[in-house]
Design a protein around this motif. Sequence first.
Motif, short mmCIF file in Angstrom:
data_model
loop_
_atom_site.label_atom_id
_atom_site.label_comp_id
_atom_site.label_asym_id
_atom_site.label_seq_id
_atom_site.Cartn_x
_atom_site.Cartn_y
_atom_site.Cartn_z
N VAL A 130 0.83 -1.20 0.00
CA VAL A 130 0.00 0.00 0.00
C VAL A 130 0.87 1.25 0.00
O VAL A 130 1.97 1.27 0.56
N ASP A 131 0.38 2.30 -0.63
CA ASP A 131 1.03 3.61 -0.63
C ASP A 131 0.97 4.16 0.79
O ASP A 131 -0.10 4.53 1.27
N CYS A 132 2.10 4.17 1.50
CA CYS A 132 2.12 4.51 2.92
C CYS A 132 2.93 5.76 3.24
O CYS A 132 3.80 6.17 2.47
N ILE A 133 2.63 6.30 4.40
CA ILE A 133 3.35 7.44 4.96
C ILE A 133 3.97 7.02 6.29
O ILE A 133 3.30 6.40 7.12
N ARG A 134 5.25 7.33 6.46
CA ARG A 134 5.86 7.22 7.79
C ARG A 134 5.98 8.63 8.32
O ARG A 134 6.49 9.52 7.63
N ALA A 135 5.49 8.84 9.54
CA ALA A 135 5.48 10.19 10.11
C ALA A 135 5.83 10.14 11.59
O ALA A 135 5.84 9.07 12.20
N GLU A 136 6.09 11.31 12.17
CA GLU A 136 6.40 11.36 13.59
C GLU A 136 5.59 12.47 14.26
O GLU A 136 5.21 13.46 13.62
N VAL A 137 5.33 12.24 15.53
CA VAL A 137 4.63 13.23 16.36
C VAL A 137 5.55 13.56 17.53
O VAL A 137 5.98 12.66 18.27
N LYS A 165 11.40 15.37 25.19
CA LYS A 165 10.00 15.16 24.87
C LYS A 165 9.87 13.76 24.25
O LYS A 165 10.85 13.03 24.15
N VAL A 166 8.68 13.40 23.84
CA VAL A 166 8.44 12.08 23.28
C VAL A 166 8.22 12.19 21.78
O VAL A 166 7.51 13.08 21.31
N THR A 167 8.84 11.28 21.01
CA THR A 167 8.62 11.21 19.58
C THR A 167 7.94 9.88 19.26
O THR A 167 8.46 8.82 19.59
N VAL A 168 6.76 9.98 18.66
CA VAL A 168 6.00 8.79 18.28
C VAL A 168 6.15 8.59 16.78
O VAL A 168 5.79 9.47 15.99
N LEU A 169 6.73 7.46 16.39
CA LEU A 169 6.91 7.13 14.98
C LEU A 169 5.77 6.24 14.53
O LEU A 169 5.53 5.18 15.13
N CYS A 170 5.03 6.66 13.50
CA CYS A 170 3.86 5.89 13.07
C CYS A 170 3.82 5.70 11.55
O CYS A 170 4.44 6.44 10.79
N LEU A 171 3.07 4.69 11.16
CA LEU A 171 2.95 4.30 9.75
C LEU A 171 1.49 4.11 9.42
O LEU A 171 0.74 3.49 10.18
N PHE A 172 1.05 4.62 8.24
CA PHE A 172 -0.34 4.50 7.85
C PHE A 172 -0.49 4.75 6.35
O PHE A 172 0.41 5.33 5.72
N PRO A 173 -1.60 4.33 5.75
CA PRO A 173 -1.82 4.57 4.32
C PRO A 173 -1.89 6.06 4.00
O PRO A 173 -2.41 6.85 4.80
N GLN A 174 -1.38 6.43 2.84
CA GLN A 174 -1.36 7.82 2.40
C GLN A 174 -2.73 8.47 2.45
O GLN A 174 -2.86 9.62 2.85
N ASP A 175 -3.78 7.72 2.08
CA ASP A 175 -5.11 8.34 2.04
C ASP A 175 -5.68 8.64 3.43
O ASP A 175 -6.74 9.26 3.55
N LEU A 176 -4.97 8.23 4.50
CA LEU A 176 -5.41 8.55 5.86
C LEU A 176 -4.62 9.72 6.46
O LEU A 176 -4.81 10.05 7.63
N LEU A 194 1.61 16.40 13.13
CA LEU A 194 2.16 15.26 12.42
C LEU A 194 3.21 15.76 11.42
O LEU A 194 2.95 16.68 10.65
N LYS A 195 4.38 15.15 11.45
CA LYS A 195 5.44 15.52 10.51
C LYS A 195 5.76 14.34 9.60
O LYS A 195 6.19 13.29 10.05
N LYS A 196 5.56 14.53 8.30
CA LYS A 196 5.81 13.46 7.33
C LYS A 196 7.32 13.25 7.16
O LYS A 196 8.08 14.19 6.97
#
Length: 207
Positions: A130-137, A165-176, A194-196
């Motif tokens: 799937v076309d995905c995005i990895r991003a961080e918060v 501080k805390v950095t949360v690394l997450c992965l999800f489909p581009q359309d979300l 959210l930072k791509k």
Amino acid sequence: MKEYVTIGKEETIVEIVIEKSRFIACAKQVDSAEEAAAFVAEKRKKYFDATHNCYAWIVGEKAKFSDDGEPQGTAGMPMYECIKQNSLDRLCVVVTRYFGGIKLGAGGLVRAYSGATASVLKLCTRLKFVDCIRAEVFLDYSLLPPVKRALTGRCVIENIIYGDKVTVLCLFPQDLYDTISSIVCQTTLGKANLKKIERFLCPYQAD
């Protein structure tokens, strides 16, 4: 990016016997024509004493198949069509035949090679890339619990890095992307965004 469905990384093997002929079907995920050619060469070396080593592979817009001495159109093409009918990409199937002394005829060969291919594909794990995005918060410690609750089930939390501080690394489909971004903003009352980091194709499955 074009999404696609392929098979698992592990090689899958099935053997069937038709009119005393052994058909050994081997399937593997490949990412290039070179990988497909290497897989075919590997099987030809392993089954060097076989009567035929027929194959079919698809990698994006590229594809190739071979009857390897069987009557034209009775092996490689049926195998290729079987892969297409399963809507699969980036894989190679090799069907090895040890002739058992009984001729199958053109129709019998088509059924044998397509059937062997269908049998091995049925056992393969399916992976949808799937076309995905990895991003961080990037957020304060106090905001981590509500953000984790809000994101669970909506994306994959790959890692949590603890520092000032805390950095949360997450992965999800581009359309979300817009949805996840809004969830983060609303949950933190605008105190985190959210930072791509990167966009790529990957086998995605939510937590």
